[in-house]
Design a protein around this motif. Structure first.
Motif, PDB file in Angstrom:
ATOM      1  N   ARG A 433       0.827  -1.202   0.000  1.00 42.53           N
ATOM      2  CA  ARG A 433       0.000   0.000   0.000  1.00 42.53           C
ATOM      3  C   ARG A 433       0.855   1.243   0.000  1.00 42.53           C
ATOM      4  N   ARG A 434       1.850   1.200   0.858  1.00 39.00           N
ATOM      5  CA  ARG A 434       2.756   2.337   1.004  1.00 39.00           C
ATOM      6  C   ARG A 434       3.391   2.655  -0.344  1.00 39.00           C
ATOM      7  N   MET A 436       2.293   1.976  -3.294  1.00 35.93           N
ATOM      8  CA  MET A 436       1.315   2.547  -4.213  1.00 35.93           C
ATOM      9  C   MET A 436       1.055   4.007  -3.887  1.00 35.93           C
ATOM     10  N   VAL A 437       0.962   4.298  -2.582  1.00 34.83           N
ATOM     11  CA  VAL A 437       0.723   5.683  -2.180  1.00 34.83           C
ATOM     12  C   VAL A 437       1.850   6.567  -2.690  1.00 34.83           C
ATOM     13  N   ASN A 439       3.832   6.060  -5.208  1.00 38.16           N
ATOM     14  CA  ASN A 439       3.729   6.196  -6.669  1.00 38.16           C
ATOM     15  C   ASN A 439       2.693   7.230  -7.079  1.00 38.16           C
ATOM     16  N   LEU A 440       1.522   7.102  -6.453  1.00 43.17           N
ATOM     17  CA  LEU A 440       0.448   8.023  -6.804  1.00 43.17           C
ATOM     18  C   LEU A 440       0.799   9.449  -6.426  1.00 43.17           C
ATOM     19  N   GLN A 441       1.443   9.602  -5.278  1.00 39.96           N
ATOM     20  CA  GLN A 441       1.840  10.948  -4.860  1.00 39.96           C
ATOM     21  C   GLN A 441       2.792  11.551  -5.877  1.00 39.96           C
ATOM     22  N   GLN A 443       2.981  10.749  -9.041  1.00 34.75           N
ATOM     23  CA  GLN A 443       2.290  11.005 -10.304  1.00 34.75           C
ATOM     24  C   GLN A 443       1.513  12.311 -10.253  1.00 34.75           C
ATOM     25  N   PHE A 444       0.734  12.470  -9.195  1.00 34.33           N
ATOM     26  CA  PHE A 444      -0.067  13.686  -9.123  1.00 34.33           C
ATOM     27  C   PHE A 444       0.733  14.887  -8.677  1.00 34.33           C
ATOM     28  N   GLY A 445       1.827  14.609  -7.966  1.00 33.09           N
ATOM     29  CA  GLY A 445       2.683  15.712  -7.574  1.00 33.09           C
ATOM     30  C   GLY A 445       3.247  16.409  -8.795  1.00 33.09           C
ATOM     31  N   LEU A 447       1.814  16.709 -11.547  1.00 35.00           N
ATOM     32  CA  LEU A 447       0.763  17.485 -12.207  1.00 35.00           C
ATOM     33  C   LEU A 447       0.333  18.696 -11.404  1.00 35.00           C
TER      34      LEU A 447
END
Lengths: 573, 412
Positions: A433-434, A436-437, A439-441, A443-445, A447
């Motif tokens: 989970r960590r 993935m978090v 990674n997502l951070q 990715q959106f960071g 943007l």
């Protein structure tokens, strides 16, 4: 480290009995010396071992070692003290005061420095001991029960879901806490022994600061915590590798909320009484915490005229809240109301503003227009203070700062890199989970547009600054109150003849926990604005300051010394 | 004591979410992405039993942002969605389905097909049964894409045919697509629901391979099975099919009758009226009148010349025959209070005359019959028409004057 030679065999080869006393392994001579948890630095090569009869052994496969909860807290306190020292607090706080307070606490709560440390009772509660015969232990508290007993800061539902999934697994494989006494810590009824919690670490810090009369109020301290200058959230990431944290340790050391002023303050009082501390060092009028000093500071920060200081001092003197005996903390003394220095000072200023401007949504504006008129003919000296101008400037700044604060609050990151899990089974899931978090951070960071590094604002005692060098006239420090005063019998008095009390009768604190009940709609907007200003500066709820205002007013008008106050209970609208 | 103002994880994230929502509503994608970055760690506390938990919120909002943000690419989107798929097994198929939609909207048909196929083969214990609806949809859309492939192959084949080529591989490919499509499409349209596109495609397939019976049965089911929601299109498809295959007037009329009941303003009502007017059966002609009157109750038809000409023709025919004036009376009864203002005001007379002479002609005829020669509409238009020396208006004037008694009978 206990390095003395054994009296009997002269060896240096010590172990610890159940009772926490040192015994010589060579000749089994038991001494009277007890285990002390002295070192702030957790030394993992301490040659102390415990006799394992009944005491649950940790699985050492993960490289961990045994550690007690109070050792964890000791580390936390150490880190906090270091941070405070970095902020300019006297080193004496860390090296002497806090240390001594902590030792005394351990002693009083029987966790160390005494004959029978509480830790020995751990074996009776080993829930997860695989060797224990189920039938012989009639009272086995379930994990769920343990979790529900403690004050849950986190989402209890989540904990229960964790717990229920953990308990499904066979007892022999699950380990409930990384610490030796985590289970016991949460379970035993410690109402009389003041169980240590994370918010209490701040109570300790504040108590030490108060003892040293450091120029840091509790609201300052808590603000520094939230701003990240003092470790609190996720401080466990600084625990050494070998101190494995999981299971119930999480409930103890992981916080999911910011500490609240009231909570930290009241715990501090409890603590001071519990530790049987004597009267604290005197708070005199040369101390930072004295109302006269704090009023000066807050007046500056609120961009109010320096001349108001005369008025705050007068009020302070009138109701005797500048007295040493009033201001100094005497632990355990229930008869005196304990003093919240910052809130008190803010409330004094509010009362003074009410005295001079009435703040009934009407008079202050009239007065301001009047001062404006007088200002037109005012050629000499500084300008007269106009409430309207001040209001505009402050409202603008306050709105901006409040908006920033609100956004920051929405942007707090509560998790840290060090992952936490309740049990070994959950580990891989948590780590995934960590990942993935993260990674997502990322990715959106990317943007998010302009990269905003998470910088901590520089620690500062002042949140709002006003400089008289500004030519835009936005600084009111030097403004004169003459515009709203009149001369009577050679004295300058307020033009405002009226006053309204916030409440006619104070509530009984014991019954409902408050002295008054503040509702914004019941009071003038100007009053609420002033409360809002100090509420922002002190980071407390407006009602908290309002309570204090009520108390001051009741002291002030108790003997009806002021000329003809109008008893308006403030229930306007 | 409850410190309600205590700022904790949950409240902090709720605040964060409201900032995200505001930003999305105001289309501030950078700001939304910024706050989403701070929201994402809620995944580590995602045990909520709320209706919409963090993982679903992140999926939906993340999708919105990636769709609209100027710096986002398809590749990024795909990688994001793949992560979302692993987040919640209970939502797996839904995410797959929406991912496929998104790919289709971006013209990536092959990728969409690939995704749907993968999703179709997914199995996960009892979840497979629970997510049955989504699975059916996935199969349906895959069937649709198979149809699309089939259609492409068919076009190629026809072209080659024209050019004199024989392409066996294309033909085989085409048949294989047909089989795959047919299976899935047939399955999904059995489920009560609105499957317009799927039905059309399936029927198209069946017709191509000559299975008219099956096609008719499918369309009948779709239109008449009471378990299916009332759907005007079902009747339209059935009608079009019947017409294509030269079915009897009776069946055509029965198909359209239901459409008239459900959607009186449907465009096919013009054809319906035309068909009915010509009929020898009195009942049908009566129905025709009812149908055309009903059509003109709707504002959308107010300026439609064809509709008015249908009505005019039928009314004229009735008046001339002097039979069944009571039909007109019956239809007019419920309309006489509002049609005059709705269709035949003086203002409309002027605008109709200026904008569309034919429209005004047809309407004037109807007005003249229904409201008599002295009504505003007829008087104005006929006067204008005669003034402009347009022949048909002179004829119209004569006609209405002649048949004024008919009006008297209708109105009386």
């Amino acid at each position: 480290d206990f390095n003395e030679r054994c009296a009997q065999c002269s060896e240096v080869n010590w172990g610890l009995t159940d009772g926490g006393r040192f015994y010589c392994r060579s000749c089994h001579n038991v001494t009277e010396r007890t285990r002390e948890v002295v070192n702030a630095d957790f030394v993992s090569n301490v040659r102390i071992q415990t006799i394992s009869k009944g005491l649950r052994k940790q699985e050492k496969t993960d490289g961990g070692c045994e550690w007690y909860v109070c050792e964890g807290f000791q580390l936390v306190l150490k880190k906090q003290a270091e941070a405070l020292e970095a902020l300019g607090v006297h080193p004496q706080m860390k090296d002497e005061i806090l240390c001594n307070f902590w030792r005394r606490y351990l002693q009083k709560s029987k966790q160390a420095y005494c004959n029978r440390p509480a830790g020995e009772t751990v074996k009776a509660f080993s829930v997860c001991d695989s060797s224990t015969d189920v039938d012989s232990e009639p009272e086995r508290p379930s994990l769920l029960h343990l979790l529900s007993l403690s004050e849950s800061e986190g989402d209890l539902q989540t904990d229960c879901s964790f717990a229920s999934s953990t308990s499904k697994v066979s007892e022999s494989t699950s380990v409930c806490s990384g610490s030796v006494d985590g289970t016991w810590y949460l379970m035993k009824n410690q109402k009389d022994k003041l169980r240590m919690t994370m918010p209490m670490t701040l109570s300790f810090c504040y108590m030490a600061l108060l003892w040293l009369r450091e120029p840091m109020t509790l609201s300052d301290l808590l603000r520094f915590v939230v701003e990240g200058h003092i470790p609190y959230l996720n401080v466990f990431q600084h625990f050494p590798e070998k101190m494995k944290l999981y299971g119930l340790d999480l409930k103890i050391f992981c916080v999911e909320s910011w500490p609240v002023y009231e909570e930290v303050y009241s715990k501090m009082l409890e603590l001071a009484a519990f530790l049987d501390l004597p009267r604290f060092p005197d708070i005199t009028d040369s101390c930072f915490l004295h109302p006269d000093m704090l009023c000066m500071k807050y007046l500056m920060e609120a961009n109010l005229p320096d001349e108001l200081h005369n008025w705050t001092c007068r009020v302070v003197k009138k109701i005797c809240i500048g007295e040493v005996d009033f201001l100094t903390l005497v632990p355990g003394n229930k008869s005196t109301r304990n003093v919240k220095y910052d809130v008190l000072a803010a409330a004094v200023i509010v009362v003074v503003l009410k005295l001079l401007f009435l703040l009934d949504d009407h008079y202050e504006w009239l007065l301001s227009d009047f001062a404006e008129e007088r200002n037109k003919n005012n050629k000499e000296g500084g300008p007269y203070f106009e409430f309207k101008k001040w209001y505009k400037v402050i409202k603008c700044s306050l709105d901006v700062e409040q908006k920033k604060l609100d956004e920051e609050r929405a942007k707090y990151l509560w998790r840290c890199e060090k992952p936490l899990f309740y049990s070994a089974q959950k580990k891989s899931k948590v780590l995934k989970r960590r990942q993935m978090v993260v990674n997502l951070q990322n990715q959106f960071g990317k943007l998010s547009g302009s990269v905003r590094p998470a910088e901590k604002p520089n620690p500062s005692s002042f949140q709002l600054r006003w400089s008289e060098e500004n030519t835009d006239g936005s600084c009111f420090h030097g403004h004169s109150l003459k515009g709203i005063l009149q001369e009577k019998c050679g004295l300058l008095t307020a033009m405002n003849p009226d006053y309204w009390l916030c409440t006619v009768k104070l509530c009984t604190e014991k019954l409902c926990g408050h002295l008054a009940h503040y509702r914004e709609v019941d009071f003038p907007q100007s009053y609420h604005f002033v409360l809002r200003l100090f509420s922002f500066l002190l980071r407390v709820e407006p009602s908290y300051i309002h309570d204090e205002v009520c108390v001051i007013e009741h002291k002030l008008f108790n003997k009806k010394l002021y000329k003809k106050p109008k008893y308006n209970t403030g229930l306007r609208k | 004591s409850s410190h309600e103002h205590k700022l904790n994880f949950k409240k902090s994230k709720e605040a964060c979410l409201s900032y995200i929502q505001d930003a999305v509503l105001q289309k501030q994608w950078k700001r939304a992405a910024e706050f989403l970055t701070f929201y994402i760690e809620s995944l580590e506390k995602d045990f909520s039993t709320e209706y919409m938990g963090p993982s679903e919120i992140i999926w939906r909002i993340g999708t919105e942002i990636l769709c609209h943000h100027s710096h986002s690419s398809m590749k990024e989107f795909n990688s994001f969605i793949e992560q979302m798929k692993t987040l919640g097994v209970k939502r797996y198929l839904k995410v797959c389905l929406e991912h496929a939609f998104h790919l289709l909207c971006n013209g990536l048909i092959d990728e969409a097909y690939h995704n749907l196929s993968l999703a179709e083969s997914w199995r996960f214990g009892e979840q497979t049964a629970i997510q049955d609806k989504e699975m059916k949809l996935i199969q349906a859309y895959r069937g649709l894409l198979d149809y699309y492939s089939w259609s492409k192959q068919k076009t190629i084949l026809l072209e080659h045919d024209q050019d004199g080529f024989e392409d066996l591989s294309v033909e085989q490919e085409m048949h294989s697509c047909f089989r795959k499509a047919a299976v899935n499409l047939k399955e999904v349209i059995k489920i009560p629901g609105v499957w317009d596109l799927f039905v059309k495609c399936y029927v198209d397939l069946l017709e191509f391979y000559g299975d008219h019976n099956e096609a008719r049965q499918v369309l009948n089911e779709y239109a008449y099975n009471s378990k299916f929601p009332a759907n005007p299109n079902a009747h339209v498809y059935l009608y079009q099919f019947l017409k294509r295959h030269g079915e009897s007037k009776k069946s055509l009329i029965s198909a359209l009758k239901i459409l008239h009941d459900i959607v009186p303003s449907h465009e096919l009502m013009i054809d319906f009226n035309t068909m009915l007017q010509k009929s020898k059966k009195r009942k049908r002609r009566r129905l025709g009148l009812e149908v055309i009157f009903a059509v003109l109750d709707y504002a959308g038809w107010k300026e439609n010349v064809k509709a008015w000409s249908c009505l005019a023709r039928q009314v004229k025919q009735i008046v001339i025959s002097e039979k069944h004036l009571d039909w007109i009376k019956q239809e007019w009864n419920s309309r006489k209070d509002w049609w005059p203002a709705f269709h035949f005001s003086r203002y409309l007379a002027k605008t109709n005359w200026q904008e569309n002479e034919s429209l005004s002609y047809e309407k004037a005829l109807v007005a003249g019959i229904l409201l008599g020669k002295d009504c505003k509409y007829f008087k104005y238009v006929s006067h204008q028409g005669c003034k402009a020396q347009v022949k048909r208006f002179r004829i119209l004037k004569k006609f209405v004057n002649k048949h004024n008694p008919a009006y008297l009978r209708i109105s009386g």
